[in-house]
Write a protein that holds these residues in place. Structure first.
Motif, PDB file in Angstrom:
ATOM      1  N   SER A 104       0.830  -1.205   0.000  1.00  0.00           N
ATOM      2  CA  SER A 104       0.000   0.000   0.000  1.00  0.00           C
ATOM      3  C   SER A 104       0.867   1.258   0.000  1.00  0.00           C
ATOM      4  O   SER A 104       0.605   2.202  -0.744  1.00  0.00           O
ATOM      5  CB  SER A 104      -0.920  -0.019   1.222  1.00  0.00           C
ATOM      6  OG  SER A 104      -1.638   1.174   1.299  1.00  0.00           O
ATOM      7  N   HIS A 105       1.898   1.264   0.833  1.00  0.00           N
ATOM      8  CA  HIS A 105       2.801   2.415   0.924  1.00  0.00           C
ATOM      9  C   HIS A 105       3.498   2.694  -0.411  1.00  0.00           C
ATOM     10  O   HIS A 105       3.682   3.849  -0.800  1.00  0.00           O
ATOM     11  CB  HIS A 105       3.843   2.175   2.021  1.00  0.00           C
ATOM     12  CG  HIS A 105       4.904   3.214   2.079  1.00  0.00           C
ATOM     13  ND1 HIS A 105       4.676   4.474   2.578  1.00  0.00           N
ATOM     14  CD2 HIS A 105       6.202   3.184   1.686  1.00  0.00           C
ATOM     15  CE1 HIS A 105       5.794   5.186   2.484  1.00  0.00           C
ATOM     16  NE2 HIS A 105       6.722   4.415   1.954  1.00  0.00           N
ATOM     17  N   ASN A 106       3.882   1.639  -1.111  1.00  0.00           N
ATOM     18  CA  ASN A 106       4.594   1.776  -2.384  1.00  0.00           C
ATOM     19  C   ASN A 106       3.665   1.899  -3.590  1.00  0.00           C
ATOM     20  O   ASN A 106       4.132   1.947  -4.720  1.00  0.00           O
ATOM     21  CB  ASN A 106       5.527   0.582  -2.604  1.00  0.00           C
ATOM     22  CG  ASN A 106       6.692   0.591  -1.656  1.00  0.00           C
ATOM     23  OD1 ASN A 106       7.196   1.641  -1.281  1.00  0.00           O
ATOM     24  ND2 ASN A 106       7.133  -0.587  -1.256  1.00  0.00           N
ATOM     25  N   HIS A 107       2.353   1.933  -3.338  1.00  0.00           N
ATOM     26  CA  HIS A 107       1.355   1.991  -4.418  1.00  0.00           C
ATOM     27  C   HIS A 107       1.606   0.881  -5.430  1.00  0.00           C
ATOM     28  O   HIS A 107       1.535   1.094  -6.649  1.00  0.00           O
ATOM     29  CB  HIS A 107       1.352   3.360  -5.110  1.00  0.00           C
ATOM     30  CG  HIS A 107       1.047   4.484  -4.198  1.00  0.00           C
ATOM     31  ND1 HIS A 107      -0.228   4.787  -3.798  1.00  0.00           N
ATOM     32  CD2 HIS A 107       1.859   5.371  -3.576  1.00  0.00           C
ATOM     33  CE1 HIS A 107      -0.197   5.818  -2.972  1.00  0.00           C
ATOM     34  NE2 HIS A 107       1.062   6.193  -2.818  1.00  0.00           N
ATOM     35  N   ALA A 108       1.952  -0.296  -4.935  1.00  0.00           N
ATOM     36  CA  ALA A 108       2.286  -1.427  -5.796  1.00  0.00           C
ATOM     37  C   ALA A 108       1.062  -1.867  -6.589  1.00  0.00           C
ATOM     38  O   ALA A 108      -0.061  -1.836  -6.102  1.00  0.00           O
ATOM     39  CB  ALA A 108       2.824  -2.580  -4.959  1.00  0.00           C
ATOM     40  N   ARG A 109       1.315  -2.239  -7.837  1.00  0.00           N
ATOM     41  CA  ARG A 109       0.264  -2.754  -8.713  1.00  0.00           C
ATOM     42  C   ARG A 109       0.703  -4.111  -9.235  1.00  0.00           C
ATOM     43  O   ARG A 109       1.863  -4.306  -9.588  1.00  0.00           O
ATOM     44  CB  ARG A 109       0.051  -1.800  -9.894  1.00  0.00           C
ATOM     45  CG  ARG A 109      -0.350  -0.422  -9.455  1.00  0.00           C
ATOM     46  CD  ARG A 109      -1.548   0.202 -10.100  1.00  0.00           C
ATOM     47  NE  ARG A 109      -2.112  -0.349 -11.278  1.00  0.00           N
ATOM     48  CZ  ARG A 109      -2.279   0.341 -12.415  1.00  0.00           C
ATOM     49  NH1 ARG A 109      -1.872   1.587 -12.502  1.00  0.00           N
ATOM     50  NH2 ARG A 109      -2.864  -0.216 -13.455  1.00  0.00           N
ATOM     51  N   GLN A 110      -0.246  -5.026  -9.257  1.00  0.00           N
ATOM     52  CA  GLN A 110       0.085  -6.364  -9.730  1.00  0.00           C
ATOM     53  C   GLN A 110       0.321  -6.335 -11.232  1.00  0.00           C
ATOM     54  O   GLN A 110      -0.387  -5.668 -11.986  1.00  0.00           O
ATOM     55  CB  GLN A 110      -1.019  -7.353  -9.396  1.00  0.00           C
ATOM     56  CG  GLN A 110      -0.594  -8.784  -9.665  1.00  0.00           C
ATOM     57  CD  GLN A 110      -1.472  -9.806  -8.974  1.00  0.00           C
ATOM     58  OE1 GLN A 110      -2.576  -9.494  -8.554  1.00  0.00           O
ATOM     59  NE2 GLN A 110      -0.985 -11.018  -8.870  1.00  0.00           N
ATOM     60  N   ILE A 111       1.350  -7.060 -11.645  1.00  0.00           N
ATOM     61  CA  ILE A 111       1.670  -7.183 -13.060  1.00  0.00           C
ATOM     62  C   ILE A 111       0.737  -8.240 -13.631  1.00  0.00           C
ATOM     63  O   ILE A 111       0.717  -9.375 -13.151  1.00  0.00           O
ATOM     64  CB  ILE A 111       3.151  -7.561 -13.262  1.00  0.00           C
ATOM     65  CG1 ILE A 111       4.043  -6.480 -12.650  1.00  0.00           C
ATOM     66  CG2 ILE A 111       3.452  -7.780 -14.733  1.00  0.00           C
ATOM     67  CD1 ILE A 111       5.510  -6.865 -12.571  1.00  0.00           C
ATOM     68  N   ASP A 112      -0.053  -7.862 -14.628  1.00  0.00           N
ATOM     69  CA  ASP A 112      -1.066  -8.752 -15.205  1.00  0.00           C
ATOM     70  C   ASP A 112      -0.518 -10.138 -15.508  1.00  0.00           C
ATOM     71  O   ASP A 112       0.556 -10.276 -16.100  1.00  0.00           O
ATOM     72  CB  ASP A 112      -1.631  -8.164 -16.500  1.00  0.00           C
ATOM     73  CG  ASP A 112      -2.604  -7.029 -16.249  1.00  0.00           C
ATOM     74  OD1 ASP A 112      -3.073  -6.885 -15.105  1.00  0.00           O
ATOM     75  OD2 ASP A 112      -2.899  -6.287 -17.207  1.00  0.00           O
ATOM     76  N   GLY A 113      -1.274 -11.138 -15.096  1.00  0.00           N
ATOM     77  CA  GLY A 113      -0.936 -12.520 -15.398  1.00  0.00           C
ATOM     78  C   GLY A 113       0.210 -13.094 -14.585  1.00  0.00           C
ATOM     79  O   GLY A 113       0.712 -14.158 -14.933  1.00  0.00           O
ATOM     80  N   TRP A 117       4.419  -7.942  -8.269  1.00  0.00           N
ATOM     81  CA  TRP A 117       3.881  -6.603  -8.086  1.00  0.00           C
ATOM     82  C   TRP A 117       4.957  -5.591  -8.462  1.00  0.00           C
ATOM     83  O   TRP A 117       6.138  -5.801  -8.184  1.00  0.00           O
ATOM     84  CB  TRP A 117       3.475  -6.393  -6.622  1.00  0.00           C
ATOM     85  CG  TRP A 117       2.310  -7.235  -6.223  1.00  0.00           C
ATOM     86  CD1 TRP A 117       2.304  -8.587  -6.000  1.00  0.00           C
ATOM     87  CD2 TRP A 117       0.973  -6.803  -6.034  1.00  0.00           C
ATOM     88  NE1 TRP A 117       1.049  -9.015  -5.673  1.00  0.00           N
ATOM     89  CE2 TRP A 117       0.213  -7.940  -5.678  1.00  0.00           C
ATOM     90  CE3 TRP A 117       0.341  -5.566  -6.119  1.00  0.00           C
ATOM     91  CZ2 TRP A 117      -1.154  -7.863  -5.417  1.00  0.00           C
ATOM     92  CZ3 TRP A 117      -1.012  -5.495  -5.838  1.00  0.00           C
ATOM     93  CH2 TRP A 117      -1.748  -6.635  -5.505  1.00  0.00           C
ATOM     94  N   ALA A 118       4.548  -4.503  -9.084  1.00  0.00           N
ATOM     95  CA  ALA A 118       5.479  -3.435  -9.460  1.00  0.00           C
ATOM     96  C   ALA A 118       5.330  -2.286  -8.474  1.00  0.00           C
ATOM     97  O   ALA A 118       4.217  -1.837  -8.199  1.00  0.00           O
ATOM     98  CB  ALA A 118       5.175  -2.946 -10.875  1.00  0.00           C
ATOM     99  N   VAL A 119       6.452  -1.819  -7.953  1.00  0.00           N
ATOM    100  CA  VAL A 119       6.459  -0.668  -7.051  1.00  0.00           C
ATOM    101  C   VAL A 119       6.313   0.582  -7.913  1.00  0.00           C
ATOM    102  O   VAL A 119       7.130   0.823  -8.810  1.00  0.00           O
ATOM    103  CB  VAL A 119       7.767  -0.614  -6.227  1.00  0.00           C
ATOM    104  CG1 VAL A 119       7.832   0.649  -5.396  1.00  0.00           C
ATOM    105  CG2 VAL A 119       7.870  -1.851  -5.347  1.00  0.00           C
ATOM    106  N   MET A 120       5.287   1.359  -7.647  1.00  0.00           N
ATOM    107  CA  MET A 120       5.005   2.505  -8.498  1.00  0.00           C
ATOM    108  C   MET A 120       5.565   3.815  -7.948  1.00  0.00           C
ATOM    109  O   MET A 120       5.513   4.830  -8.631  1.00  0.00           O
ATOM    110  CB  MET A 120       3.490   2.625  -8.718  1.00  0.00           C
ATOM    111  CG  MET A 120       2.853   1.367  -9.309  1.00  0.00           C
ATOM    112  SD  MET A 120       3.682   0.705 -10.778  1.00  0.00           S
ATOM    113  CE  MET A 120       3.419   2.011 -11.933  1.00  0.00           C
ATOM    114  N   THR A 121       6.115   3.801  -6.752  1.00  0.00           N
ATOM    115  CA  THR A 121       6.620   5.041  -6.159  1.00  0.00           C
ATOM    116  C   THR A 121       8.084   5.316  -6.485  1.00  0.00           C
ATOM    117  O   THR A 121       8.643   6.288  -5.988  1.00  0.00           O
ATOM    118  CB  THR A 121       6.443   5.019  -4.624  1.00  0.00           C
ATOM    119  OG1 THR A 121       7.061   3.853  -4.101  1.00  0.00           O
ATOM    120  CG2 THR A 121       4.974   5.067  -4.240  1.00  0.00           C
ATOM    121  N   ILE A 122       8.699   4.475  -7.317  1.00  0.00           N
ATOM    122  CA  ILE A 122      10.097   4.729  -7.661  1.00  0.00           C
ATOM    123  C   ILE A 122      10.168   5.841  -8.705  1.00  0.00           C
ATOM    124  O   ILE A 122       9.238   6.041  -9.490  1.00  0.00           O
ATOM    125  CB  ILE A 122      10.817   3.454  -8.169  1.00  0.00           C
ATOM    126  CG1 ILE A 122      10.134   2.866  -9.395  1.00  0.00           C
ATOM    127  CG2 ILE A 122      10.920   2.427  -7.066  1.00  0.00           C
ATOM    128  CD1 ILE A 122      10.869   1.676 -10.005  1.00  0.00           C
TER     129      ILE A 122
END
Length: 167
Positions: A104-113, A117-122
């Motif tokens: 949640s802190h890193n706004h991670a989003r799951q990589i489809d399929g 998870w990708a960290v989106m806050t970088i």
């Protein structure tokens, strides 16, 4: 000499592919149709100029799409690359709640399929370095890596060499 009429979108995709391969568009078409020399390289270029990828206008969606493509087409190498990241070991010791807090802190989003998870806050330069290292790891050619970085809008963020910091 015959002429073919293409839509603006198809011609733009052809030009991008031709530029990435440093070939004239006619040679690229001949190669794709099996009437010319085969294109050397990897399949990522075809994905980068595909309607699926070019239809994505949001940089975040393009980034996630590229990661999903790599995970799907190079599943073993992708998993191997991710497992060898320094941060990978740190998350193995977390409880489920702690992991969800980090995600949640890193706004991670799951990589489809995938299970990844990708960290989106970088920041963008870190994202560019990550993509470059991943694509080199799976065996993409330098021109393809550069085209991918450019397609993600990360070319300006990518830094080469060392920076001197004023103190």
């Amino acid at each position: 000499m015959k002429h073919v009429e293409l839509s603006d979108e198809a011609f733009a995709a052809l030009e991008r592919l031709a530029a990435a391969k440093n070939l004239p568009p006619a040679e690229v078409l001949a190669s794709l149709l099996g009437a010319g020399k085969p294109l050397s390289g990897d399949h990522l270029l075809f994905h980068l100029v595909s309607a699926e990828f070019t239809a994505l206008t949001d940089p975040t969606e393009r980034y996630l799409n590229l990661l999903a493509w790599a995970a799907k087409n190079y599943a073993f190498d992708f998993a191997d690359f991710i497992s060898h990241q320094d941060s990978a070991r740190r998350y193995l010791m977390l409880s489920r709640d702690e992991l969800n807090d980090v995600r949640s802190h890193n706004h991670a989003r799951q990589i489809d399929g995938t299970q990844f998870w990708a960290v989106m806050t970088i920041d963008e330069s870190t994202k560019a370095r990550f993509v470059r290292r991943l694509l080199e790891f799976i065996g993409c050619h330098d021109e393809t890596v550069a085209q991918a970085i450019n397609a993600l809008g990360l070319a300006k963020a990518e830094s080469h060499g060392f920076r001197l910091l004023a103190g």
